[in-house]
Design a protein around this motif. Sequence first.
Motif, PDB file in Angstrom:
ATOM      1  N   TYR A  62      25.362  -5.028 -15.558  1.00 22.44           N
ATOM      2  CA  TYR A  62      25.486  -6.374 -16.087  1.00 22.44           C
ATOM      3  C   TYR A  62      26.558  -6.492 -17.161  1.00 22.44           C
ATOM      4  N   GLY A  63      26.962  -5.370 -17.739  1.00 21.28           N
ATOM      5  CA  GLY A  63      27.966  -5.405 -18.787  1.00 21.28           C
ATOM      6  C   GLY A  63      27.447  -5.915 -20.112  1.00 21.28           C
ATOM      7  N   GLN A  64      26.143  -5.811 -20.308  1.00 23.28           N
ATOM      8  CA  GLN A  64      25.503  -6.271 -21.540  1.00 23.28           C
ATOM      9  C   GLN A  64      24.191  -5.510 -21.683  1.00 23.28           C
ATOM     10  N   PRO A  65      23.796  -5.153 -22.912  1.00 22.95           N
ATOM     11  CA  PRO A  65      22.596  -4.321 -23.069  1.00 22.95           C
ATOM     12  C   PRO A  65      21.333  -4.977 -22.521  1.00 22.95           C
ATOM     13  N   VAL A  66      20.561  -4.181 -21.777  1.00 25.21           N
ATOM     14  CA  VAL A  66      19.230  -4.565 -21.311  1.00 25.21           C
ATOM     15  C   VAL A  66      18.245  -3.590 -21.935  1.00 25.21           C
ATOM     16  N   HIS A  67      17.183  -4.101 -22.526  1.00 26.99           N
ATOM     17  CA  HIS A  67      16.222  -3.264 -23.226  1.00 26.99           C
ATOM     18  C   HIS A  67      14.991  -3.029 -22.354  1.00 26.99           C
ATOM     19  N   ALA A  68      14.510  -1.800 -22.361  1.00 29.05           N
ATOM     20  CA  ALA A  68      13.375  -1.427 -21.518  1.00 29.05           C
ATOM     21  C   ALA A  68      12.134  -2.245 -21.829  1.00 29.05           C
ATOM     22  N   ASP A  69      11.956  -2.643 -23.091  1.00 27.82           N
ATOM     23  CA  ASP A  69      10.762  -3.410 -23.445  1.00 27.82           C
ATOM     24  C   ASP A  69      10.837  -4.865 -22.982  1.00 27.82           C
ATOM     25  N   ARG A  70      11.948  -5.235 -22.321  1.00 28.43           N
ATOM     26  CA  ARG A  70      12.071  -6.569 -21.732  1.00 28.43           C
ATOM     27  C   ARG A  70      12.018  -6.524 -20.210  1.00 28.43           C
ATOM     28  N   LEU A  71      11.487  -5.421 -19.698  1.00 24.99           N
ATOM     29  CA  LEU A  71      11.336  -5.244 -18.258  1.00 24.99           C
ATOM     30  C   LEU A  71       9.880  -4.942 -17.929  1.00 24.99           C
ATOM     31  N   LEU A  72       9.412  -5.487 -16.806  1.00 23.84           N
ATOM     32  CA  LEU A  72       8.082  -5.189 -16.285  1.00 23.84           C
ATOM     33  C   LEU A  72       8.220  -4.922 -14.793  1.00 23.84           C
ATOM     34  N   LEU A  73       7.628  -3.837 -14.313  1.00 24.70           N
ATOM     35  CA  LEU A  73       7.787  -3.451 -12.922  1.00 24.70           C
ATOM     36  C   LEU A  73       6.838  -4.237 -12.026  1.00 24.70           C
ATOM     37  N   THR A  74       7.317  -4.516 -10.811  1.00 25.20           N
ATOM     38  CA  THR A  74       6.536  -5.248  -9.825  1.00 25.20           C
ATOM     39  C   THR A  74       6.645  -4.544  -8.476  1.00 25.20           C
ATOM     40  N   ASN A  75       5.788  -4.965  -7.542  1.00 17.69           N
ATOM     41  CA  ASN A  75       5.894  -4.485  -6.161  1.00 17.69           C
ATOM     42  C   ASN A  75       6.850  -5.383  -5.390  1.00 17.69           C
ATOM     43  N   GLY A  76       8.112  -5.388  -5.784  1.00 22.54           N
ATOM     44  CA  GLY A  76       9.115  -6.206  -5.129  1.00 22.54           C
ATOM     45  C   GLY A  76       9.165  -7.621  -5.691  1.00 22.54           C
ATOM     46  N   SER A  77      10.123  -8.400  -5.210  1.00 20.36           N
ATOM     47  CA  SER A  77      10.326  -9.750  -5.751  1.00 20.36           C
ATOM     48  C   SER A  77       9.238 -10.721  -5.301  1.00 20.36           C
ATOM     49  N   SER A  78       8.685 -10.541  -4.100  1.00 18.53           N
ATOM     50  CA  SER A  78       7.627 -11.441  -3.640  1.00 18.53           C
ATOM     51  C   SER A  78       6.393 -11.304  -4.526  1.00 18.53           C
ATOM     52  N   ASN A  79       6.061 -10.073  -4.891  1.00 20.23           N
ATOM     53  CA  ASN A  79       4.957  -9.853  -5.822  1.00 20.23           C
ATOM     54  C   ASN A  79       5.255 -10.496  -7.173  1.00 20.23           C
ATOM     55  N   ALA A  80       6.498 -10.396  -7.623  1.00 17.21           N
ATOM     56  CA  ALA A  80       6.880 -11.022  -8.895  1.00 17.21           C
ATOM     57  C   ALA A  80       6.696 -12.537  -8.826  1.00 17.21           C
ATOM     58  N   LEU A  81       7.101 -13.162  -7.720  1.00 14.85           N
ATOM     59  CA  LEU A  81       6.925 -14.603  -7.565  1.00 14.85           C
ATOM     60  C   LEU A  81       5.445 -14.983  -7.546  1.00 14.85           C
ATOM     61  N   ASP A  82       4.632 -14.155  -6.914  1.00 11.97           N
ATOM     62  CA  ASP A  82       3.202 -14.413  -6.896  1.00 11.97           C
ATOM     63  C   ASP A  82       2.617 -14.334  -8.304  1.00 11.97           C
ATOM     64  N   MET A  83       3.090 -13.374  -9.095  1.00 14.31           N
ATOM     65  CA  MET A  83       2.652 -13.259 -10.486  1.00 14.31           C
ATOM     66  C   MET A  83       3.116 -14.464 -11.304  1.00 14.31           C
ATOM     67  N   VAL A  84       4.311 -14.952 -11.015  1.00 17.08           N
ATOM     68  CA  VAL A  84       4.800 -16.170 -11.676  1.00 17.08           C
ATOM     69  C   VAL A  84       3.861 -17.335 -11.392  1.00 17.08           C
ATOM     70  N   CYS A  85       3.431 -17.466 -10.144  1.00 13.81           N
ATOM     71  CA  CYS A  85       2.516 -18.552  -9.798  1.00 13.81           C
ATOM     72  C   CYS A  85       1.206 -18.440 -10.570  1.00 13.81           C
TER      73      CYS A  85
END
Length: 367
Positions: A62-85
């Motif tokens: 990305y060319g910009q710092p990403v911090h590990a504490d701002r990431l959460l792992l999911t079982n793919g993007s569909s699972n992430a969308l379901d969690m968003v819902c």
Amino acid sequence: MAPQVTRSSQLLDLAVGQPDPALLPVDQFQNCSVNASRLAYGEQTGDASFRKALASWLSEDYGQPVHADRLLLTNGSSNALDMVCTQFGRPGATVLVEDPSYFIAMDLFRERGMNVVAVPMDDEGINLAALEQAIDQYQPNFFYTVPSFHNPTGVTQPLQRRNDLVALCARTQCPIIADEIYQSLYFTQKPPRPLAMFDDDAPVVSIGSFSKILAPGLRLGWIQGTEAIVSRFGNAALLRSGGGLAPVTSALVEPLLLNGEFEQTLNRLRQIYSERADCLYHSLEAAFGEQIHMVRPDGGFFIWLSFVDGRDVSNYQEAAKQAGVNFLPGQLCSENNGFQSSMRLCFAWYSEPQLQEACNRLASVLA
């Protein structure tokens, strides 16, 4: 185990938006192992070691710092969308989407009992004036967008559009759910950084996945946002009960991030998919000429083709299948049943000779 979609020897199915099975990096997983900690219930946001490795790679890409504490792992993007819902939606709520949009995301929102309202796009992505009006009118629970190499149109929001979109989100406090699974699948020029990296005062969730850039069977993705947003997802009952997601698959991918093998695989995919995109684009151009409008994609998986005479392409789909080719009608991507003269075509699943043959078959029906 059978895959979700199997290839037919008779049908070239350009409606399928999946990676070519021949390009999946089987060799990189031959000597994998996991330790005992990855077989236990893990920390709720995902394994810290993997999130650190992922953050390091994303920072470089990305060319910009990403911090590990701002990431959460999911079982793919569909699972992430379901969690968003679960976290942002509720039955009867309204969600805004682009018109057109990713049709399965819209299906997911409807399955959760939400009302889907489509907002028009222009050649730089979401129309901000229309979006602001829709936010005022509907008071939505969130707005769903695909900022980079849009599914289905291939459009990428430029930097200024992203700045203005996130500013609107901060001002109205309407959450943005940015489906950014194609962010790193660029062919020449990197797109602007993900929407979650613009303004911490804006409620933005960016979703990433290894499905299109490594292997979909891993079911490994991530949510990126502020620490408060990550904490909100991390404290969900799902994760308090079962621990963090994808502990074993993240253990398999971590060494590939650290030793450079993943980057090598991704660079290879960028080159191959770029060549396939060119092949499909030029084959369509040769087959249909001035009958169609399309934009050559610079990343992602899809070409969005529109017939300038306004014909309804769904009327030709059965004949196309009889000729041995298939496509995704544009109206399936529209909550308003629009884009009837458009179709989404995937260039990722087939080789160049197969893509050329698919165009010949399409032309035999539609030209």
